[in-house]
Design a protein around this motif. Structure first.
Motif, PDB file in Angstrom:
ATOM      1  N   LEU A  10      53.697  29.058  41.267  1.00 29.71           N
ATOM      2  CA  LEU A  10      53.678  29.381  39.840  1.00 29.71           C
ATOM      3  C   LEU A  10      52.260  29.542  39.320  1.00 29.71           C
ATOM      4  CD1 LEU A  10      56.500  27.116  38.379  1.00 29.71           C
ATOM      5  CD2 LEU A  10      56.434  29.605  38.460  1.00 29.71           C
ATOM      6  N   TRP A  11      51.352  28.665  39.764  1.00 30.51           N
ATOM      7  CA  TRP A  11      49.961  28.774  39.325  1.00 30.51           C
ATOM      8  C   TRP A  11      49.343  30.081  39.821  1.00 30.51           C
ATOM      9  CZ3 TRP A  11      45.278  29.044  41.936  1.00 30.51           C
ATOM     10  CH2 TRP A  11      44.150  28.935  41.139  1.00 30.51           C
ATOM     11  N   SER A  67      50.714  32.977  37.867  1.00 27.23           N
ATOM     12  CA  SER A  67      50.151  33.050  36.514  1.00 27.23           C
ATOM     13  C   SER A  67      48.767  33.679  36.506  1.00 27.23           C
ATOM     14  CB  SER A  67      50.094  31.656  35.887  1.00 27.23           C
ATOM     15  OG  SER A  67      49.081  30.878  36.504  1.00 27.23           O
ATOM     16  N   LYS A  68      48.066  33.645  37.622  1.00 28.65           N
ATOM     17  CA  LYS A  68      46.749  34.272  37.723  1.00 28.65           C
ATOM     18  C   LYS A  68      46.844  35.728  38.174  1.00 28.65           C
ATOM     19  CE  LYS A  68      44.610  30.562  36.648  1.00 28.65           C
ATOM     20  NZ  LYS A  68      44.028  30.441  35.331  1.00 28.65           N
ATOM     21  N   PRO A  73      49.162  38.822  35.430  1.00 31.51           N
ATOM     22  CA  PRO A  73      48.461  39.529  34.339  1.00 31.51           C
ATOM     23  C   PRO A  73      47.509  40.626  34.841  1.00 31.51           C
ATOM     24  CG  PRO A  73      48.441  37.184  33.917  1.00 31.51           C
ATOM     25  CD  PRO A  73      48.984  37.362  35.298  1.00 31.51           C
TER      26      PRO A  73
END
Length: 93
Positions: A14-15, A18-19, A22
């Motif tokens: 997930l981390w 998230s990077k 985008p």
């Protein structure tokens, strides 16, 4: 340990997502999804140039090239009636 490692792996995934997501959105790497910059640019495109013979260049300079570059003249492949292909420059000779 069998219950902790999947949770840690999921959090790490997930981390990372998230990077990365985008950046993929901004660079238009997600199929079927367009960024805000794309929509803004699409509003400025004129779609009525199809009769004016626009020559497309690989780079968007803002102004379309309206004349054929000299190194491209006579390079169109033309299909012959009896089969085969010839360059346009060979047909004009």
């Amino acid at each position: 340990m069998d219950k902790v490692l999947p949770v840690v792996g999921g959090l790490a995934g997930l981390w990372t997502a998230s990077k990365i997501i985008p950046v993929m959105y901004r660079w238009e790497l997600i199929p079927g999804v367009a960024s805000e910059e794309w929509w803004a640019r699409a509003k400025t495109i004129r779609y009525d140039h199809y009769t004016e013979g626009i020559v497309y260049s690989p780079y968007d300079t803002g102004e379309p090239i309206r004349e054929m570059p000299e190194e491209c003249r006579g390079k169109m492949l033309l299909k012959q009636r009896r089969g085969g292909w010839k360059l346009q420059s060979e047909m004009e000779e």
